[in-house]
Write a protein that holds these residues in place. Structure first.
Motif, short mmCIF file in Angstrom:
data_model
loop_
_atom_site.label_atom_id
_atom_site.label_comp_id
_atom_site.label_asym_id
_atom_site.label_seq_id
_atom_site.Cartn_x
_atom_site.Cartn_y
_atom_site.Cartn_z
N ASP A 96 0.80 -1.22 0.00
CA ASP A 96 0.00 0.00 0.00
C ASP A 96 0.84 1.27 0.00
N HIS A 97 2.12 1.15 -0.28
CA HIS A 97 2.96 2.35 -0.40
C HIS A 97 2.66 3.04 -1.72
N TRP A 98 2.74 4.36 -1.75
CA TRP A 98 2.39 5.09 -2.98
C TRP A 98 3.30 4.72 -4.14
N HIS B 80 5.87 11.69 6.64
CA HIS B 80 6.94 11.19 5.76
C HIS B 80 6.38 10.65 4.45
N LEU B 81 5.13 10.98 4.16
CA LEU B 81 4.46 10.58 2.91
C LEU B 81 4.55 9.07 2.72
N SER C 84 2.11 7.44 7.90
CA SER C 84 1.56 8.78 8.10
C SER C 84 0.18 8.93 7.45
N GLY C 85 -0.40 7.79 7.04
CA GLY C 85 -1.75 7.80 6.51
C GLY C 85 -1.86 8.05 5.02
N GLU D 288 -1.52 18.99 -3.02
CA GLU D 288 -2.13 18.17 -2.00
C GLU D 288 -2.11 16.70 -2.42
N PRO D 289 -1.47 15.82 -1.64
CA PRO D 289 -1.49 14.40 -1.97
C PRO D 289 -2.84 13.79 -1.65
N GLY D 290 -3.12 12.69 -2.31
CA GLY D 290 -4.38 12.02 -2.04
C GLY D 290 -4.29 11.15 -0.81
#
Length: 207
Positions: free
Chosen positions: A21-23, A169-170, A174-175, A205-207
């Motif tokens: 689930d990491h971007w 920390h993206l 950190s959600g 803004e990140p999702g």
């Protein structure tokens, strides 16, 4: 005449195993599904803190690729990337450098100490301008890098700075899973216009 293919995307993770689930993982899946060529630098099987091994791993991923590449690095992967750039060269169209950690000041408990990082070659972090366009995406509340320190690194590398706001920390801790802004930044680097100097810091803004 056939159009020139877009650059190959090379994902440069930090010091972690595969995280579903990491971007970066989700980005690679979306781009692959869209028909893009994507390669991810695999995690080391030995000493993760060995900077030379991390740089060699990135170099080994890049060497067999033909045509231009675009690097998408996160966390320690950013520091790996700038060390690689100080030693090697390739046809790099650009690089996204997301939430680089400040390895030259003490990190929170549970992370390597400055002495450990220095012993393994991570510091001093290169401060030479990068030979390719780059975007540093910085968090206002990153526990691994104070904004002013990250901005100083971006300035030294000649990078365009994007302020993400308070995103930690993206990472999943950190959600943050999906990060749609990554694809916008890729498109920006692929379009080729000159990026604004570091004094201009548009937000995203990140999702």
């Amino acid at each position: 005449m056939n159009p020139t293919p877009p650059p190959t995307i090379v994902i440069v993770p930090g010091l972690r195993d595969h995280v579903a689930d990491h971007w970066q993982t989700r980005l690679a899946q979306r781009l692959t599904a869209a028909g893009r060529a994507v390669h991810t630098v695999p995690p080391l099987t030995g000493e993760r803190l060995a900077l030379d091994a991390q740089v060699a791993n990135l170099a080994a991923t890049l060497t067999p690729l033909s045509g231009p590449v675009l690097l998408v690095a996160h966390s320690a992967g950013v520091i790996t990337t700038v060390h690689w750039a100080a030693r090697h060269s390739a046809d790099v169209r650009g690089a996204i450098l997301a939430t680089p950690p400040d390895f030259e000041t003490p990190l929170p408990d549970g992370y390597p100490t400055p002495a450990e990082l220095a012993h393994h070659g991570w510091t001093p972090v290169p401060r030479e301008p990068l030979a390719f366009p780059s975007i540093v995406a910085a968090s206002a509340d990153d526990p691994l890098g104070a904004p002013e320190r990250v901005a100083a690194m971006a300035r030294a590398w000649g990078s365009h700075l994007v302020d993400l706001g308070a995103v930690g920390h993206l990472n999943p801790a950190s959600g943050h899973g999906d990060w749609p802004l990554a694809e916008e930044l890729i498109a920006t680097l692929e379009s080729g216009p000159a990026l604004a100097p570091i004094g201009a810091t548009p937000t995203g803004e990140p999702g």
